[in-house]
Design an enzyme around this catalytic site. Sequence first.
Site, short mmCIF file in Angstrom:
data_model
loop_
_atom_site.label_atom_id
_atom_site.label_comp_id
_atom_site.label_asym_id
_atom_site.label_seq_id
_atom_site.Cartn_x
_atom_site.Cartn_y
_atom_site.Cartn_z
N SER A 1 -9.44 -1.74 7.12
CA SER A 1 -9.02 -1.71 6.02
C SER A 1 -8.64 -2.39 5.50
CB SER A 1 -8.18 -0.34 5.99
OG SER A 1 -7.97 0.55 6.65
N SER B 1 -9.33 1.01 2.89
CA SER B 1 -7.86 1.82 2.87
C SER B 1 -6.78 1.03 1.74
CB SER B 1 -7.32 2.22 3.37
OG SER B 1 -6.44 1.51 4.38
N LYS C 1 1.10 -0.94 -0.19
CA LYS C 1 0.24 -0.29 -0.16
C LYS C 1 0.82 1.30 -0.13
CE LYS C 1 -3.28 -0.08 2.87
NZ LYS C 1 -4.04 0.49 4.18
#
Length: 471
Positions: free
Chosen positions: A189, A165, A90
């Site tokens: 997330s 996320s 990420k």
Amino acid sequence: MRANGYAGGVEQRTALELRRALRRGETSSRELVARALELVSEHRDSGAFVSADAEIALAEADAVDARLSDTPPEARRALPPLLGLPTAHKDLIDQRGHVTTHGSAAIPHLVAAADDPVAAAVREAGAVSIGKTQVPEFGIAAYSENEIAPPARNPFDPALTAGGSSGGTAAAVALGLIPAAIASDAGGSIRIPAAACGLVGLKPGRGAVPADRRAAESGPGWGVSGPIARTPADAALLFDALRGARDEAALRGVERASELRGLRVGISLASPFEERVEIRFGADALAALDAAAAALDTAGHTVEEARIRYDAGYPEAFTAVWTSALTRIALAPGAEDRLGALASWFLDRARITAPERLEEAAEALRGFAAKARRDWGAYDAVLTPALAFPPPPIGEFRGRGPEGDYRLQCEWAPQTSMVNVAGAPAITVPLGRAPASAGASGLPVGVQLIGPAGGEARLLQLAEQIVQLTR
């Protein structure tokens, strides 16, 4: 852009299959990494990746191949567990040689000189990261859209969000660009995008992953790292690797999942947000819950309604502590003007929260966590919907303004953040796609299982049982 059906390469095989092929000499890390890079280029419109660096990734793959070549076949089982597998991180964490943006136009985008602990753990396990995946600004949202790169789109319908996320990571795995990856979860997330994209998403319990422990010292300790994968076995492989567990106990457990029986599983639709926002579980969510409950019953477990109620003060306390993290970000003069609307609104809220109110909120959440663990502890696992309804369209969250944006997030994922606050492990399990008829969406559906401390391996076993019995 579609989620499966590609011909050859990384995209049709699981992480375990690719590992076997590498160790047998049937493929090379360079071949897998090069193909992954090709797929990233072919699927730019997916918004899965923010950046990819072929030079760095291929050099690392060549080093892996040299190591494999120098190791006799009979000795390769002792090599690092993810050696040579392509993956990604990420764009919230530092990865040596790659730019970190945090999804924000308000901070400098710098090349990382060193790996952060999670990236270092993945590197030590032998995986080759090809780049960075899309996130919301500072990881604060349940969708992956920001001001600096295209949004992460759902592989099953690119007009819809992939979640957040870790939306870019989930889209990349669902599309087959990479076989699996380690993501992070502080409020849902991992689980939200995994569910939205038809994947397995494991949120380990607090303290289960060594690389997370340092980060927990500087905040509430809600954020943990765990796998997003297409199968429970792949998720177990990555979880074992992240923990440095060379015995691969979680993976061995998944392989023996059919032996697990006799557990008590409680079903709950309760949400700590239900007295502040309208929680409506759609046809997809309820059908998935019924199917998972039936599968667990068939597997030999006792499934019953769990009578759980949550403190109505949770939303206010959670929001106060959640938004306070933004006050710890160093912003240069004028940088606040470049914040996105949600981050700016959260920061304003955090700044007007008095320190004593913040401590009161933190104390309230500690009480909430203790009670939730006691309530859930009456069962071996608690079964809930993964999401309340199908993924909203790209732009839907931000189009409602910051307050409406946050409300929609709470309505869509009403049972995820509470697990982070309690520090418990949880997993989202895919049950295929809902039939596109009679109010169902035709999109991936899934459920969430919450377990006790140390229960990650058992959750993976239950996930495997559900997957096998709902195919």
